[in-house]
Design an enzyme around this catalytic site. Sequence first.
Site, PDB file in Angstrom:
ATOM      1  N   ILE A  15      10.091   4.988  26.522  1.00  0.00           N
ATOM      2  CA  ILE A  15      11.166   5.485  27.759  1.00  0.00           C
ATOM      3  C   ILE A  15      10.789   5.031  29.101  1.00  0.00           C
ATOM      4  O   ILE A  15      11.157   5.431  30.344  1.00  0.00           O
ATOM      5  CB  ILE A  15      11.792   6.851  27.442  1.00  0.00           C
ATOM      6  CG1 ILE A  15      10.457   7.773  27.596  1.00  0.00           C
ATOM      7  CG2 ILE A  15      12.233   7.082  26.249  1.00  0.00           C
ATOM      8  CD1 ILE A  15      10.678   9.233  27.609  1.00  0.00           C
ATOM      9  N   GLY A  16       9.421   4.390  29.193  1.00  0.00           N
ATOM     10  CA  GLY A  16       8.923   4.172  30.438  1.00  0.00           C
ATOM     11  C   GLY A  16       7.689   3.551  30.496  1.00  0.00           C
ATOM     12  O   GLY A  16       6.967   3.449  29.177  1.00  0.00           O
ATOM     13  N   ARG A  17       7.374   2.553  31.364  1.00  0.00           N
ATOM     14  CA  ARG A  17       6.004   2.176  31.343  1.00  0.00           C
ATOM     15  C   ARG A  17       5.532   1.921  32.767  1.00  0.00           C
ATOM     16  O   ARG A  17       6.269   1.798  33.838  1.00  0.00           O
ATOM     17  CB  ARG A  17       6.292   0.441  30.711  1.00  0.00           C
ATOM     18  CG  ARG A  17       4.867  -0.237  30.444  1.00  0.00           C
ATOM     19  CD  ARG A  17       5.164  -1.586  29.687  1.00  0.00           C
ATOM     20  NE  ARG A  17       5.988  -1.357  28.562  1.00  0.00           N
ATOM     21  CZ  ARG A  17       5.498  -1.118  27.332  1.00  0.00           C
ATOM     22  NH1 ARG A  17       4.043  -0.983  27.212  1.00  0.00           N
ATOM     23  NH2 ARG A  17       6.241  -0.911  26.201  1.00  0.00           N
ATOM     24  N   GLY A  18       4.174   2.168  32.967  1.00  0.00           N
ATOM     25  CA  GLY A  18       3.714   1.874  34.471  1.00  0.00           C
ATOM     26  C   GLY A  18       2.315   1.356  34.141  1.00  0.00           C
ATOM     27  O   GLY A  18       1.980   0.972  33.244  1.00  0.00           O
ATOM     28  N   SER A  19       1.532   1.383  35.527  1.00  0.00           N
ATOM     29  CA  SER A  19       0.106   0.791  35.349  1.00  0.00           C
ATOM     30  C   SER A  19      -0.612   1.808  34.385  1.00  0.00           C
ATOM     31  O   SER A  19      -1.782   1.038  34.210  1.00  0.00           O
ATOM     32  CB  SER A  19      -0.057   0.600  36.712  1.00  0.00           C
ATOM     33  OG  SER A  19      -0.298   2.107  37.430  1.00  0.00           O
ATOM     34  N   PHE A  20      -0.523   2.808  34.382  1.00  0.00           N
ATOM     35  CA  PHE A  20      -1.307   3.793  33.632  1.00  0.00           C
ATOM     36  C   PHE A  20      -1.165   3.518  31.930  1.00  0.00           C
ATOM     37  O   PHE A  20      -2.104   3.760  31.564  1.00  0.00           O
ATOM     38  CB  PHE A  20      -1.066   5.120  34.101  1.00  0.00           C
ATOM     39  CG  PHE A  20       0.513   5.743  33.930  1.00  0.00           C
ATOM     40  CD1 PHE A  20       0.825   5.798  32.443  1.00  0.00           C
ATOM     41  CD2 PHE A  20       1.504   5.505  34.771  1.00  0.00           C
ATOM     42  CE1 PHE A  20       2.137   6.230  31.971  1.00  0.00           C
ATOM     43  CE2 PHE A  20       2.802   5.900  34.257  1.00  0.00           C
ATOM     44  CZ  PHE A  20       3.067   6.084  33.160  1.00  0.00           C
ATOM     45  N   GLY A  21       0.107   3.066  31.646  1.00  0.00           N
ATOM     46  CA  GLY A  21       0.319   3.061  30.256  1.00  0.00           C
ATOM     47  C   GLY A  21       1.799   3.152  30.077  1.00  0.00           C
ATOM     48  O   GLY A  21       2.724   2.898  30.781  1.00  0.00           O
TER      49      GLY A  21
ATOM     50  N   VAL B 146       5.186   5.448  28.094  1.00  0.00           N
ATOM     51  CA  VAL B 146       5.816   6.775  27.756  1.00  0.00           C
ATOM     52  C   VAL B 146       6.789   6.689  26.581  1.00  0.00           C
ATOM     53  O   VAL B 146       7.512   5.899  26.665  1.00  0.00           O
ATOM     54  CB  VAL B 146       6.327   7.353  29.082  1.00  0.00           C
ATOM     55  CG1 VAL B 146       6.898   8.782  28.795  1.00  0.00           C
ATOM     56  CG2 VAL B 146       5.517   7.169  30.523  1.00  0.00           C
TER      57      VAL B 146
ATOM     58  N   ASP C 262       3.040   9.944  44.974  1.00  0.00           N
ATOM     59  CA  ASP C 262       3.955   8.922  44.399  1.00  0.00           C
ATOM     60  C   ASP C 262       5.209   9.388  44.448  1.00  0.00           C
ATOM     61  O   ASP C 262       6.093   9.339  43.344  1.00  0.00           O
ATOM     62  CB  ASP C 262       3.575   8.292  42.849  1.00  0.00           C
ATOM     63  CG  ASP C 262       4.259   7.087  42.626  1.00  0.00           C
ATOM     64  OD1 ASP C 262       4.472   6.223  43.600  1.00  0.00           O
ATOM     65  OD2 ASP C 262       4.236   6.794  41.586  1.00  0.00           O
TER      66      ASP C 262
END
Length: 895
Positions: A612-618, A620, A732
């Site tokens: 359901i989500g994606r970012g620089s950390f990893g 979701v 953020d």
Amino acid sequence: MLFWVLLSSFCVFCFSSPDGFLSLSCGGSSYTAAYNISWVSDNDYIETGNTTTVTYAEGNSTSSVPIRLFPDPQGRQCYKLPVRKDLSSVLIRATFVYRNYDSQNSPPAFHVSLGRRITSTVDLRTNDPWIEELVWPVNNDSLLLCLLAVKGRGIPVISSLEVRPLPLGSYKYSLEGSPDIILRRSYRINSGYTNGTIRYPSDPFDRIWDPDQSYSPFHASWSFNGLTKLNSFNITENPPASVLKTARILARKESLSYTLSLHTPGDYYIILYFAGILSLSPSFSVTINDEVKQSDYTVTSSEAGTLYFTQKGISKLNITLRKIKFNPQVSALEVYEILQIPPEASSTTVSALKVIEQFTGQDLGWQDDPCTPLPWNHIECEGNRVTSLFLSKINLRSISPTFGDLLDLKTLDLHNTSLTGAIQNVGSLKDLQKLNLSFNQLESFGSELEDLVNLEVLDLQNNSLQGSVPETLGKLKKLRLLNLENNNLVGPLPQSLNITGLEVRITGNPCLSFSSISCNNVSSTIDTPQVTIPINKKQRKQNRIAILLGVSGGALFATFLVFVFMSIFTRRQRNKERDITRAQLKMQNWNASRIFSHKEIKSATRNFKEVIGRGSFGAVYRGKLPDGKQVAVKVRFDRTQLGADSFINEVHLLSQIRHQNLVSFEGFCYEPKRQILVYEYLSGGSLADHLYGPRSKRHSLNWVSRLKVAVDAAKGLDYLHNGSEPRIIHRDVKSSNILLDKDMNAKVSDFGLSKQFTKADASHITTVVKGTAGYLDPEYYSTLQLTEKSDVYSFGVVLLELICGREPLSHSGSPDSFNLVLWARPNLQAGAFEIVDDILKETFDPASMKKAASIAIRCVGRDASGRPSIAEVLTKLKEAYSLQLSYLAASAHTD
């Protein structure tokens, strides 16, 4: 459309101000010319250049005209011209005059561009003055006309610039379905007329119609000054009556022709105008360059009509009308060169570059398109792709996340830009071939260089890199030059870099080599003088015994070292597992959040099925616990995982945060190479989704709902800043980090970048800028000084999103509206509520909107000290919310 061809009928234009005309006196002052045409100074339309006036003889009289000249040979000198969007096309006319204004007898040559296309090269040795006319299809509310110097050919000059609206639908057969086309006038001939040019007021659109006598072979002309009734409903170009009332008519030969020279080979658009001004109805064929284009065309008496032709790839033009019945005739013709507009750079690229320019704190002269007609300063392009960026000697201090959006980069040169900390935010640049980060103060290789699979040159010389060279650089199979000179690196170089075809430069480091030398005592590697000592036989025997003993002892010592190494390795593994267990026990003692096993996480997410989500950390994932509770599971990438102490601190921080307007932390999983955080799941999606994402199409937020979301989010931030101990800076804040539940209550999420600070920490100096482009506080970016006012700035951007209903960075509108803050701030300060989201029009209380806009503007002030606290923001938003509720109640009572 029926009209009377009578010249006197156009006298009305002599006394009325022409609508939509823009006439710029370049380098001159404002005045009103004949026929009430207002000429204005160009000072408000361009910021560069010098001005002068030149007087020259013209026939029996003298002319004095203003000139704007551009001594700076670098870059583009651009006029920004406003255009009415209700028009289909406009005429742009520029006049260039040299006339030896500088007494150098050296007429210049330079390029002219309109939008993204170089349209012509003006050479004032050939014609002086030089008039350039272009037809531009309107697709924006402004356009740039630019002058570009030609090396060695002097400096650009311009005398006047005119914008004229054209009839709706005119020139559509060339422009229709092709908005990426510009028409450049080659000829506009008033056939059969020999008594000078015709323009405004005879032509209400101020086109210049040239007389016919200059075009041979000349044929008899025919002119009618009487009253003639013509049916011209099908002529969208709307030529003036005075043009249609004359014609070139064949006298005695079988054909009527025009032979016209063309400046450049290419594609051309041709319009022929016919008017039945005779009682006869002649028929004829139309041939262009010996090819029959119209086999039998009849000019019907009292009718007017046109023929349109497109000729591709021609270098000359011959138009011939061959007689079929009676004498061929033509009233006017226009010839245009068809210029294709190059494709524009991607909106992502333009957005990233604009943000980078903003945070350099410098005016880099970046406007319009980065690649066309010529690349911006500091940039190189391949077609419409930005492939090289050079920003040396600019105080960047860190590599912004925005650099990672320049996905087409092949060369990135950031040498001598005061970079510090670790190399970051370059991992997405998969096409990068050359990376120059030399002459900075970088201390760490970071974890992203291994992702640059096409990298050929990596220049890191003259930094402050410490420790050893990472083994992962060996994954860069295309690398041919690695420059590590003059750093603080020690230890053996990875053998994966010791390959043919790769040059590794390492001088100027304390102890760096491919050999496995010890770096404990660097001085031991220094060469010492060799001394020869004579040895007798007895000594030789003793030496042999010593050698045997030494070899045996060495073998035993090596075995001992292996044993010690294995013991240390086993102990470290046990210690690491013990540390994790100890950390888990420590976390359990907090009794604040649940510890999940990896097996439980895997079951809850159905083997990590729904992202359901994606970012620089990893990434979701959506999950469901055995009790039916929905959760959001954040799984860190290996390279973003924290050390044990850091992860403990993060979990401890998240466990302490409990507020109705902050997303709840449910628990975590901490196992070897696994760091997972579990949060409550909110089914309403993000605020960004509701404003301009997929949900906005199904359900739009009204003003009172938006204010409720703003109040909720402000409450959450107020708790972080003032209610928790230690206080927390989010770092953020953005609309995608404000989540909504099923009842549209808002909660602030994502504390992965948050920073704790005490009252003693009025500010915090960071070495790495974190945040999202469009929301970043410019003062934080430039000074690396993080305060709670950085969150206030980001929240101010969110408030502007709520008011305007658009993203912080958007390439969909004009260049001026790209950056939401820079576009909205002056408009809202002036009370221009026209920029408010169209969905909200006529549904909000002006007083409520004014109060919300006022606090939003204060939040995004460039000077952090002038921004309000989040507590003050919350107070003002509550007031705006109350005003809107009262307005709705009064409206309902009235209804």
